[in-house]
Design a protein around this motif. Sequence first.
Motif, PDB file in Angstrom:
ATOM      1  N   GLN A 287       0.830  -1.202   0.000  1.00  0.00           N
ATOM      2  CA  GLN A 287       0.000   0.000   0.000  1.00  0.00           C
ATOM      3  C   GLN A 287       0.868   1.258   0.000  1.00  0.00           C
ATOM      4  O   GLN A 287       0.552   2.238  -0.679  1.00  0.00           O
ATOM      5  N   SER A 288       1.968   1.230   0.770  1.00  0.00           N
ATOM      6  CA  SER A 288       2.889   2.373   0.770  1.00  0.00           C
ATOM      7  C   SER A 288       3.514   2.567  -0.604  1.00  0.00           C
ATOM      8  O   SER A 288       3.657   3.697  -1.091  1.00  0.00           O
ATOM      9  N   VAL A 289       3.891   1.457  -1.240  1.00  0.00           N
ATOM     10  CA  VAL A 289       4.444   1.523  -2.598  1.00  0.00           C
ATOM     11  C   VAL A 289       3.422   2.147  -3.551  1.00  0.00           C
ATOM     12  O   VAL A 289       3.754   3.023  -4.357  1.00  0.00           O
ATOM     13  N   SER A 290       2.177   1.688  -3.438  1.00  0.00           N
ATOM     14  CA  SER A 290       1.125   2.195  -4.320  1.00  0.00           C
ATOM     15  C   SER A 290       0.856   3.677  -4.065  1.00  0.00           C
ATOM     16  O   SER A 290       0.572   4.436  -5.000  1.00  0.00           O
ATOM     17  N   SER A 296      -2.689   6.053  -4.337  1.00  0.00           N
ATOM     18  CA  SER A 296      -3.854   5.314  -3.849  1.00  0.00           C
ATOM     19  C   SER A 296      -3.405   4.068  -3.107  1.00  0.00           C
ATOM     20  O   SER A 296      -2.431   3.416  -3.490  1.00  0.00           O
ATOM     21  N   ALA A 297      -4.145   3.735  -2.032  1.00  0.00           N
ATOM     22  CA  ALA A 297      -3.880   2.504  -1.291  1.00  0.00           C
ATOM     23  C   ALA A 297      -5.045   1.537  -1.397  1.00  0.00           C
ATOM     24  O   ALA A 297      -5.133   0.577  -0.640  1.00  0.00           O
ATOM     25  N   GLN A 298      -5.940   1.777  -2.354  1.00  0.00           N
ATOM     26  CA  GLN A 298      -7.101   0.906  -2.541  1.00  0.00           C
ATOM     27  C   GLN A 298      -6.677  -0.418  -3.159  1.00  0.00           C
ATOM     28  O   GLN A 298      -5.813  -0.474  -4.037  1.00  0.00           O
ATOM     29  N   ARG A 299      -7.322  -1.478  -2.704  1.00  0.00           N
ATOM     30  CA  ARG A 299      -6.965  -2.809  -3.178  1.00  0.00           C
ATOM     31  C   ARG A 299      -7.138  -2.943  -4.690  1.00  0.00           C
ATOM     32  O   ARG A 299      -6.311  -3.559  -5.361  1.00  0.00           O
ATOM     33  N   PRO A 349       0.844   5.490   5.362  1.00  0.00           N
ATOM     34  CA  PRO A 349       1.203   6.842   4.881  1.00  0.00           C
ATOM     35  C   PRO A 349       2.518   7.341   5.465  1.00  0.00           C
ATOM     36  O   PRO A 349       3.236   8.101   4.797  1.00  0.00           O
ATOM     37  N   MET A 350       2.838   6.918   6.696  1.00  0.00           N
ATOM     38  CA  MET A 350       4.073   7.397   7.314  1.00  0.00           C
ATOM     39  C   MET A 350       5.295   6.846   6.580  1.00  0.00           C
ATOM     40  O   MET A 350       6.264   7.563   6.340  1.00  0.00           O
ATOM     41  N   ALA A 351       5.254   5.567   6.210  1.00  0.00           N
ATOM     42  CA  ALA A 351       6.370   4.983   5.451  1.00  0.00           C
ATOM     43  C   ALA A 351       6.426   5.556   4.048  1.00  0.00           C
ATOM     44  O   ALA A 351       7.510   5.725   3.473  1.00  0.00           O
ATOM     45  N   ALA A 352       5.270   5.869   3.471  1.00  0.00           N
ATOM     46  CA  ALA A 352       5.243   6.414   2.108  1.00  0.00           C
ATOM     47  C   ALA A 352       5.874   7.796   2.044  1.00  0.00           C
ATOM     48  O   ALA A 352       6.514   8.152   1.043  1.00  0.00           O
ATOM     49  N   VAL A 353       5.716   8.598   3.099  1.00  0.00           N
ATOM     50  CA  VAL A 353       6.242   9.964   3.074  1.00  0.00           C
ATOM     51  C   VAL A 353       7.650  10.049   3.663  1.00  0.00           C
ATOM     52  O   VAL A 353       8.348  11.047   3.467  1.00  0.00           O
ATOM     53  N   TRP A 354       8.101   9.010   4.352  1.00  0.00           N
ATOM     54  CA  TRP A 354       9.398   9.044   5.032  1.00  0.00           C
ATOM     55  C   TRP A 354      10.578   9.321   4.087  1.00  0.00           C
ATOM     56  O   TRP A 354      11.495  10.076   4.470  1.00  0.00           O
ATOM     57  N   GLN A 392      -8.632   6.765   3.949  1.00  0.00           N
ATOM     58  CA  GLN A 392      -8.018   7.752   4.822  1.00  0.00           C
ATOM     59  C   GLN A 392      -6.521   7.887   4.550  1.00  0.00           C
ATOM     60  O   GLN A 392      -5.984   8.995   4.519  1.00  0.00           O
ATOM     61  N   VAL A 393      -5.838   6.750   4.362  1.00  0.00           N
ATOM     62  CA  VAL A 393      -4.392   6.831   4.148  1.00  0.00           C
ATOM     63  C   VAL A 393      -4.070   7.565   2.844  1.00  0.00           C
ATOM     64  O   VAL A 393      -3.077   8.291   2.759  1.00  0.00           O
ATOM     65  N   GLY A 394      -4.908   7.397   1.840  1.00  0.00           N
ATOM     66  CA  GLY A 394      -4.684   8.104   0.579  1.00  0.00           C
ATOM     67  C   GLY A 394      -4.835   9.604   0.751  1.00  0.00           C
ATOM     68  O   GLY A 394      -4.001  10.390   0.281  1.00  0.00           O
TER      69      GLY A 394
END
Length: 579
Positions: A287-290, A296-299, A349-354, A392-394
């Motif tokens: 999800q972080s990669v996406s 988007s983190a939607q399946r 989201p935290m790992a995605a923005v890190w 929410q994460v998106g």
Amino acid sequence: MTSIFKEDPVFKTNPETVGTLIRSIDEGSLALPNFQRSFVWDPKRTVGLIKSIILRYPAGTLLTWEQSSSHRFDSRPFEEASVSDSVEPRRLVLDGQQRLTSLYHALTGKGEYQFFIKAWSFIDPSDYSLLALEDVELETAIVAYDTRGRLRFNPLDEEWQLSNGTFPLAKFHELRKSFKALSRSVTDDREMQDTLEETLHQLREGYLQPLDSYPFPVVDLPEHTSLLAVCNIFETLNKTAKPLGVFELLTAKFYPSGARLREWWESAQAEYPILSEFDIDPYNLLQSVSLRARGSAQRADILGKLTSEELEKHWDAVITAAADVLDMLKRECGVISPQWFPYGMLLVPMAAVWPEISALRPQQRGQARTRLQQYYWCSIFTENFDQGANSQVGADYRLLKGWVANQEENRAPEAVEKFDLTDADLLSARANRKALYRGVMSLLIQGGSKDFLSAQAVSNIRVSEIKPEAIQVFPKAWLQNNSSDAPPDLILNRIMVDGETKRSIKGRPIHEYLESQESSVQAKLLDVLSSHLINVDPEFGFRGGDYDEFLKERLSLLLEAIEGVTGQAIVLDSEVGEP
């Protein structure tokens, strides 16, 4: 009027015989996706399946998925099937692996157990006539032997088979010869031999023929069936089993392109043990990669749109980021173990923005980390991930990039901008509100709460050494004997102690346990209790055994701590009042 629906069916349903399916497995045209679990059936269940087929009872539907050169998944042959690596399967089995593997082993003689038919169980010994099928005890007429183990006899020896009238189902097509030999070995009377041979012929052609001709209904999904549909179908069919996850599907999807997702994940766990320590779901990292690749983190987007190129581009950065975020939460936010991690989804989201934070200059990086922690605490105390977490994460990630990394006048994420925790809400919050409960406990650890035995900060001690547990400051049994309208299972009535201290307290209120100790021990315990945000002054509610006053006093201290980490002023409800 033109129909809005396509003429093509969603799936095709065709019957396929056991014999045809066995040959397809042998040829490799029918195989298993690599996300399927291994074969686990025991021989009794296989015997039960064979019995159902002989009796022509329904034995369930099979589900397969067509493959093509342009749409191919990582697959493997059925267990014990000798298939060349160059053979590409035409279909993959999504439902029916256990039944097909059982039948394949039983009818080909492969696998740990060999299955046999006892011919005499079907025959009337008085006249060598064939018994009615309903009069045959099929549970004992079909037997399984572990021929790889230690037996007092060799069931694969032809002389033993002849003398016992017991023959391998793997040689079903050769039973005519075996049955003829059996009839000749029983009697010298030629007429009786002919009678018995005819009976055995009827047994083979009538009762055992379904082992080749029994038709399984096969639902065949076309090759263009979406991954999301396959995932939903698999989960529907396997309610009691381990669900098929997106990670497993993408592992199979990307394997042919060279993206070894399973190997990458195993390497990541080896390099960063904290991922295993916190039992991180690799799907969250996808999800972080996406998020980084597509926002988007939607399946549906991860299954249908994420490419192997995007995965390779962002995987390493996300893995490092996730490990760094977890380390920060553990060292700086009191999340000393998975037990106190309020929302696993917050890692997404935290790992995605890190990576954007890591690229900043040192001073800016420190400010960005502070904002990220503020977002973390605000998300917990607003319980912002209790519903619609994927959406929410998106939304949060899109705002976090500007608010945390760029540090300009960008709009803050919803949890920060619309922080709505009130003192009345926290005062009445029960321990079943898991995110809020875990957030309070980890906040206490972050604030320096101490261990009862060593009086050291809990954050400085290995969790395995103290094994902290949350107990009630005023236990239910005590409150039932004292007047209080407030329930005992409130978050504010919880405190963390080690197992040894819990056994020493023996269900007493903490203030009574405190008073029972020697003066030197009391002094240490008072300091420890203060570190857990309990007012220990004699004139206040805790020491006096006043539960309602204790709650208000602890609420006041906790509100101050929450405001400190969230950077937000908490709305005070006038009905709560001042302690």
